[in-house]
Design a protein around this motif. Structure first.
Motif, PDB file in Angstrom:
ATOM      1  N   ILE A   1       0.838  -1.194   0.000  1.00  0.00           N
ATOM      2  CA  ILE A   1       0.000   0.000   0.000  1.00  0.00           C
ATOM      3  C   ILE A   1       0.874   1.246   0.000  1.00  0.00           C
ATOM      4  N   THR A   2       0.408   2.267  -0.681  1.00  0.00           N
ATOM      5  CA  THR A   2       1.028   3.585  -0.732  1.00  0.00           C
ATOM      6  C   THR A   2      -0.060   4.576  -1.126  1.00  0.00           C
TER       7      THR A   2
ATOM      8  N   ARG B   1      -0.085  -8.056  -4.524  1.00  0.00           N
ATOM      9  CA  ARG B   1      -1.181  -7.165  -4.894  1.00  0.00           C
ATOM     10  C   ARG B   1      -0.910  -5.777  -4.310  1.00  0.00           C
ATOM     11  N   PHE B   2      -1.566  -4.766  -4.883  1.00  0.00           N
ATOM     12  CA  PHE B   2      -1.262  -3.391  -4.487  1.00  0.00           C
ATOM     13  C   PHE B   2      -2.528  -2.550  -4.454  1.00  0.00           C
ATOM     14  N   ASN B   3      -2.625  -1.705  -3.416  1.00  0.00           N
ATOM     15  CA  ASN B   3      -3.766  -0.808  -3.248  1.00  0.00           C
ATOM     16  C   ASN B   3      -3.292   0.548  -2.738  1.00  0.00           C
ATOM     17  N   ILE B   4      -4.049   1.584  -3.067  1.00  0.00           N
ATOM     18  CA  ILE B   4      -3.807   2.893  -2.470  1.00  0.00           C
ATOM     19  C   ILE B   4      -4.244   2.850  -1.014  1.00  0.00           C
ATOM     20  N   GLY B   5      -3.404   3.365  -0.133  1.00  0.00           N
ATOM     21  CA  GLY B   5      -3.771   3.347   1.277  1.00  0.00           C
ATOM     22  C   GLY B   5      -2.787   4.079   2.162  1.00  0.00           C
ATOM     23  N   ASP B   6      -3.221   4.370   3.378  1.00  0.00           N
ATOM     24  CA  ASP B   6      -2.417   5.023   4.407  1.00  0.00           C
ATOM     25  C   ASP B   6      -2.101   3.973   5.459  1.00  0.00           C
ATOM     26  N   TYR B   7      -0.815   3.641   5.613  1.00  0.00           N
ATOM     27  CA  TYR B   7      -0.455   2.549   6.517  1.00  0.00           C
ATOM     28  C   TYR B   7      -0.745   2.850   7.990  1.00  0.00           C
ATOM     29  N   ALA B   8      -0.988   4.100   8.332  1.00  0.00           N
ATOM     30  CA  ALA B   8      -1.303   4.443   9.718  1.00  0.00           C
ATOM     31  C   ALA B   8      -2.796   4.421   9.997  1.00  0.00           C
ATOM     32  N   ASN B   9      -3.593   4.215   8.957  1.00  0.00           N
ATOM     33  CA  ASN B   9      -5.051   4.237   9.117  1.00  0.00           C
ATOM     34  C   ASN B   9      -5.680   3.408   8.003  1.00  0.00           C
ATOM     35  N   THR B  10      -5.703   2.098   8.185  1.00  0.00           N
ATOM     36  CA  THR B  10      -6.217   1.202   7.153  1.00  0.00           C
ATOM     37  C   THR B  10      -7.616   0.710   7.506  1.00  0.00           C
TER      38      THR B  10
END
Length: 284
Positions: free
Chosen positions: A92-93, A116-125
């Motif tokens: 995630i990024t 696999r890859f997704n857009i995301g915030d690692y501090a708030n998933t």
């Protein structure tokens, strides 16, 4: 309207795509991190691959693990883990362009079924509790506005006996940085969209407070120093032209800030202001 930290990270990476592609990231490694050098390593590519191997051993990753690559960049480490260990990895990024490239690359390397890859915030998933065996943070957690939030979220996401790995630039412990030294590293932090840097002890305390145990600290400063020397050589012929084109308005402040930040990081290492540290810990 003020930018959020996520906005700053996206803007930084969008503005420096050309830098990474021309100077650092290869089509076979997709790396945005420093390399690990020992007596057997012959070149930049081998060092980048070796870093993945060394960190995977520190985190005790097996083919049966589900790994969250927190701040995956172009997917280099996630693809390496899927291809060489056989584990499942979700990267995630918050940077859309990076996700697009990572997905395409996973197809090229024939690991789309495992990486696999997704857009995301690692501090708030939005992932459920106990979703992963390993949280992997390779030179990405420096971008977190609040490292405590990331560590607490990692604890929630990990299964029992799950492991967290943080591989980062960490400030010198003793003596603590003076006000002058903290001011000296400001261009580095600002240029790379890093709100702050912690010491290894500060990370250890955050991990303990979150509930982690079996915390181990590994220093790799000498192993990454050749990567910094390589970066210094690249900057030698690039810094002056970058300043000129910045003053002419051809490149953005973020783009030029990347050059200044890189120079500042190298000088800071020579002054002994930071070390390259890997911290691992386990959820009971």
């Amino acid at each position: 309207m003020a930018l959020t930290q996520i906005d700053r990270v996206i803007k930084y990476y969008d503005s420096t795509v050309i830098d990474y592609m021309l100077l650092w990231t290869g089509r076979k490694d997709l790396a945005m991190h420093y390399g690990y050098y020992d007596e057997k390593i012959k070149n930049h590519f081998e060092a980048l691959m070796k870093m993945n191997e060394v960190l995977a051993k520190f985190a005790k990753i097996s083919k049966d693990d589900q790994v969250l690559d927190a701040g995956c960049g172009y997917g280099g480490s996630a693809i390496w883990l899927a291809k060489n260990i056989g584990c499942e990895v979700l990267g995630i990024t918050p940077v859309p362009y990076q996700i697009e490239k990572a997905i395409k690359s996973a197809k090229i390397f024939n690991v789309s079924d495992k990486a696999r890859f997704n857009i995301g915030d690692y501090a708030n998933t939005s992932f459920p509790n106990s979703s992963f065996n390993v949280i992997w943070g390779l030179e990405s957690i420096v971008h977190a506005e609040n490292k405590k939030d990331f560590i607490q979220e990692s604890y929630r996401l990990l299964k029992p006996q799950g492991r967290i790995l943080i591989s980062e630039y960490m400030l010198r412990e003793n003596p603590p940085l003076s006000d002058e030294e903290n001011k000296f590293i400001d261009p580095w932090l600002k240029g790379w969209a890093m709100p702050n840097l912690l010491t290894a002890s500060e990370y250890k305390l955050l991990l303990l407070n979150a509930g982690f145990k079996n915390i181990n600290i590994h220093e790799l400063t000498e192993n990454v120093r050749p990567s910094l020397r390589r970066l210094e050589r690249l900057l030698w012929w690039r810094a002056v032209p970058a300043k000129i084109v910045y003053k002419l308005g051809i490149i953005s402040s973020e783009h030029y800030g990347n050059v200044e930040a890189s120079e500042c990081q190298i000088k800071s290492l020579k002054r002994g202001l930071w070390k390259y540290i890997v911290v691992t810990a386990e959820k009971p």
